[in-house]
Design an enzyme around this catalytic site. Sequence first.
Site, PDB file in Angstrom:
ATOM      1  N   ASP A 202       2.948  -4.669   8.017  1.00 55.25           N
ATOM      2  CA  ASP A 202       1.678  -3.956   7.840  1.00 55.25           C
ATOM      3  C   ASP A 202       0.561  -4.988   7.965  1.00 55.25           C
ATOM      4  O   ASP A 202       0.335  -5.788   7.065  1.00 55.25           O
ATOM      5  CB  ASP A 202       1.667  -3.282   6.465  1.00 55.25           C
ATOM      6  CG  ASP A 202       0.319  -2.644   6.120  1.00 55.25           C
ATOM      7  OD1 ASP A 202      -0.649  -2.823   6.889  1.00 55.25           O
ATOM      8  OD2 ASP A 202       0.240  -1.990   5.068  1.00 55.25           O
TER       9      ASP A 202
ATOM     10  N   CYS B 211      -4.744   2.305  -3.833  1.00 53.55           N
ATOM     11  CA  CYS B 211      -3.511   2.825  -3.211  1.00 53.55           C
ATOM     12  C   CYS B 211      -2.349   1.855  -3.380  1.00 53.55           C
ATOM     13  O   CYS B 211      -1.490   1.727  -2.498  1.00 53.55           O
ATOM     14  CB  CYS B 211      -3.740   3.142  -1.728  1.00 53.55           C
ATOM     15  SG  CYS B 211      -4.854   4.517  -1.437  1.00 53.55           S
TER      16      CYS B 211
ATOM     17  N   GLN C 234      -4.802  -5.503   6.778  1.00 57.29           N
ATOM     18  CA  GLN C 234      -5.786  -6.450   6.250  1.00 57.29           C
ATOM     19  C   GLN C 234      -5.779  -7.777   7.006  1.00 57.29           C
ATOM     20  O   GLN C 234      -6.812  -8.438   7.136  1.00 57.29           O
ATOM     21  CB  GLN C 234      -5.514  -6.719   4.764  1.00 57.29           C
ATOM     22  CG  GLN C 234      -5.671  -5.521   3.861  1.00 57.29           C
ATOM     23  CD  GLN C 234      -7.097  -4.997   3.820  1.00 57.29           C
ATOM     24  OE1 GLN C 234      -8.052  -5.736   3.982  1.00 57.29           O
ATOM     25  NE2 GLN C 234      -7.236  -3.696   3.592  1.00 57.29           N
TER      26      GLN C 234
ATOM     27  N   LYS D 118     -10.723  -1.525  10.123  1.00 60.90           N
ATOM     28  CA  LYS D 118     -10.759  -2.710   9.270  1.00 60.90           C
ATOM     29  C   LYS D 118     -11.038  -3.961  10.092  1.00 60.90           C
ATOM     30  O   LYS D 118     -11.002  -5.083   9.581  1.00 60.90           O
ATOM     31  CB  LYS D 118      -9.446  -2.850   8.501  1.00 60.90           C
ATOM     32  CG  LYS D 118      -9.195  -1.685   7.535  1.00 60.90           C
ATOM     33  CD  LYS D 118      -7.925  -1.896   6.747  1.00 60.90           C
ATOM     34  CE  LYS D 118      -7.529  -0.648   5.963  1.00 60.90           C
ATOM     35  NZ  LYS D 118      -8.448  -0.344   4.860  1.00 60.90           N
TER      36      LYS D 118
ATOM     37  N   HIS E 136       0.865  -1.180   0.000  1.00 63.38           N
ATOM     38  CA  HIS E 136       0.000   0.000   0.000  1.00 63.38           C
ATOM     39  C   HIS E 136       0.902   1.231   0.000  1.00 63.38           C
ATOM     40  O   HIS E 136       2.032   1.190   0.497  1.00 63.38           O
ATOM     41  CB  HIS E 136      -0.870  -0.030   1.267  1.00 63.38           C
ATOM     42  CG  HIS E 136      -1.957   0.985   1.321  1.00 63.38           C
ATOM     43  ND1 HIS E 136      -1.722   2.295   1.663  1.00 63.38           N
ATOM     44  CD2 HIS E 136      -3.289   0.883   1.108  1.00 63.38           C
ATOM     45  CE1 HIS E 136      -2.869   2.958   1.662  1.00 63.38           C
ATOM     46  NE2 HIS E 136      -3.835   2.136   1.321  1.00 63.38           N
TER      47      HIS E 136
END
Length: 408
Positions: free
Chosen positions: A202, A366, A205, A228, A125
């Site tokens: 990261d 993104c 998700q 999220k 991202h």
Amino acid sequence: MYKVFDVLEIRKDFPILNQTIHGKPLVYFDNAATTQKPQSVIQAISEYYQEFNANIHRGIHTLAEKATAEYEGTREMVRKFINASSTDEIIFTRGTTESINLVAATFGRQQVKAGDEVIITTMEHHSNIVPWQMLCEEKGATLKVIPINDAGEIILEEYEKLLSERTKLVAAVYVSNSLGTINPVKEIIDRAHAFGARVLIDGAQASAHLDINVQELNCDFYAFSSHKLYGPTGIGVLYGKRELLDSMPPYQGGGEMIKEVSFEKTTYNELPYKFEAGTPNIADTVAFKKALEYVNEISKPVAAEYEHELLTYATESLQEINGLRIVGTAKEKISIVSFVVEGVHHQDIGIILDTQGIAVRTGHHCTQPLMQRFGIPGTTRASFAMYNTKEEIDKLVKGLHRVVKMFR
């Protein structure tokens, strides 16, 4: 914990789903962008403002002590959720983006020097690209990128070739927001550590779909967002190993992150407060605990199994559409399907589906460099959560058949 996974019962917990869009029942397939919120989360925000709205930590009156206890209760819940060893390792931020920028601005500026290297993946991202570009430009360091194959999977052999004694940090996404690919982050971490590099994951998700154990992963930093994960917007988490956080300079200056201030010198606060300057997002942080409790009650592994059923069903159904091609066919995926339709722009697909009450995401998500890797400007992305159904997928397929018919 729910005794039996019943999607129809779960849907009752999400009031936003009980509406129509353009006269059609809402089909919400934009969960990778943000998930909807259960009633318990919505109620928690209201209760904070109605019952114990006060600033935290410094007040000794009843409301302040109640607010502080609830706020810090969320920190402990987060610690358990990702299996950190201490609440000192849980830093509250505005979201994954700020968490990554915090590491870049503190650890990065402190540790990365001219000639050093930072490694990321092709599927990052923008939030896990731009901060490292800025750091490398400032320091005279080099940003290197791990390539992927046509299925959207990291090529580990090429990653090995990029690692060296000059590697200071590897920043990798656990799960691609555009493709759904689940990356082999444990291998990425272990191989980086063999060269003395630190690793940031990261987890934006991944955290809603996979069991997260930061001690087992042995990552140095882990970032994710509440919104999220069925929680409110504006609250995120940075996990960091205590010894690293201790050695890093503060990110911002102000109240709360200090012990003593004089015009000559300031002494900084202990962890985790050293990185939490100013009045925080108290209401949403308090409500985030309710989101984590909700996910625990449902049981994440059970929900993930159901979401995988949705992924399989959608993948098989979408492939029956003439001219549709799925982008991202990794063996290990979460419930995300990105696709292109020959001769139809993704924005047109999104607009037409919206008239049918179907919410999908269109564009580059993104991840412009990733789209360039596949030679496309963008995709249509359908991302599924535990409250979605196969019947809703049928509506998506029907809507796409209509799209194809309109343009041919």
